[in-house]
Write a protein that holds these residues in place. Structure first.
Motif, mmCIF file in Angstrom:
data_model
loop_
_atom_site.group_PDB
_atom_site.id
_atom_site.type_symbol
_atom_site.label_atom_id
_atom_site.label_comp_id
_atom_site.label_asym_id
_atom_site.label_seq_id
_atom_site.Cartn_x
_atom_site.Cartn_y
_atom_site.Cartn_z
ATOM 1 N N VAL A 1 0.838 -1.203 0.000
ATOM 2 C CA VAL A 1 0.000 0.000 0.000
ATOM 3 C C VAL A 1 0.874 1.255 0.000
ATOM 4 N N ALA A 2 1.951 1.256 0.746
ATOM 5 C CA ALA A 2 2.851 2.423 0.752
ATOM 6 C C ALA A 2 3.449 2.655 -0.635
ATOM 7 N N ILE A 3 3.783 1.587 -1.320
ATOM 8 C CA ILE A 3 4.325 1.707 -2.684
ATOM 9 C C ILE A 3 3.261 2.282 -3.614
ATOM 10 N N ILE A 4 2.020 1.781 -3.485
ATOM 11 C CA ILE A 4 0.924 2.273 -4.321
ATOM 12 C C ILE A 4 0.643 3.744 -4.019
ATOM 13 N N VAL A 5 0.642 4.123 -2.755
ATOM 14 C CA VAL A 5 0.365 5.521 -2.391
ATOM 15 C C VAL A 5 1.433 6.442 -2.960
ATOM 16 N N ASP A 6 2.688 6.050 -2.854
ATOM 17 C CA ASP A 6 3.766 6.871 -3.417
ATOM 18 C C ASP A 6 3.580 7.005 -4.931
ATOM 19 N N TRP A 7 3.298 5.906 -5.602
ATOM 20 C CA TRP A 7 3.038 5.924 -7.043
ATOM 21 C C TRP A 7 1.824 6.793 -7.356
#
Length: 169
Positions: free
Chosen positions: A99-105
């Motif tokens: 989720v953190a990766i998706i939010v950054d993206w």
């Protein structure tokens, strides 16, 4: 790690990850995802709105996006936003904070598409997801009863939604 659009070749894996997510939801929550129509996923793929994270050749996570979500966001749909739906993580990659990766993206994706917000929702008052998303920087906007769920998947019917918003400006 690579983030890219899903393709028709990914459909079976997308549904496998949805099945894994639904099985997990059934162990924790009363509400869970229904079986989604293949046409929904095919349409998202055609429109380049279905995404995946791949790590070492394996699909680690999938999700969908849209720039228009009027049945859930109602009058707020007029705001320039990217909406995220159906995040499903491969169990082999649990705990790696997809989720953190998706939010950054998503923040970069929203800015690149001239959007002011990244938004998402979850059905019901799921305290663990509320806490998780707020830790990711989202503002919890509250629990809302939707006026019209006719064109939404069945888990939205008759159930309130928790709405989340992250400003990217």
């Amino acid at each position: 790690m690579n983030i890219s659009n899903s393709t028709a070749a990914d459909i079976a894996e997308i549904f496998r990850l949805y099945d894994c997510a639904t099985a997990f939801q059934k162990t924790k929550y009363i509400l869970h995802w229904p079986k989604f129509e293949i046409s929904l996923i095919e349409n998202e793929i055609t429109e380049n709105r279905q995404w995946k994270i791949t790590i070492n050749g394996k699909t680690a996570c999938v999700w969908a996006t849209t720039f228009n979500d009027p049945q859930i966001w109602e009058e707020r749909n007029d705001d320039p936003a990217v909406y995220i739906h159906r995040i499903a993580t491969n169990p082999e990659f649990k705990g790696q904070n997809m989720v953190a990766i998706i939010v950054d993206w998503a923040k970069k994706y929203a800015k690149a598409n001239h959007k002011r917000y990244v938004r998402l929702d979850t059905v019901g008052q799921n305290e663990s997801l509320i806490n998780h998303y707020t830790k990711m920087g989202f503002k919890f906007l509250g629990l809302y009863d939707l006026k019209n769920t006719d064109e939404l998947p069945s888990h939205y019917h008759g159930n309130p939604v928790s709405l989340f918003e992250l400003s990217v400006i």
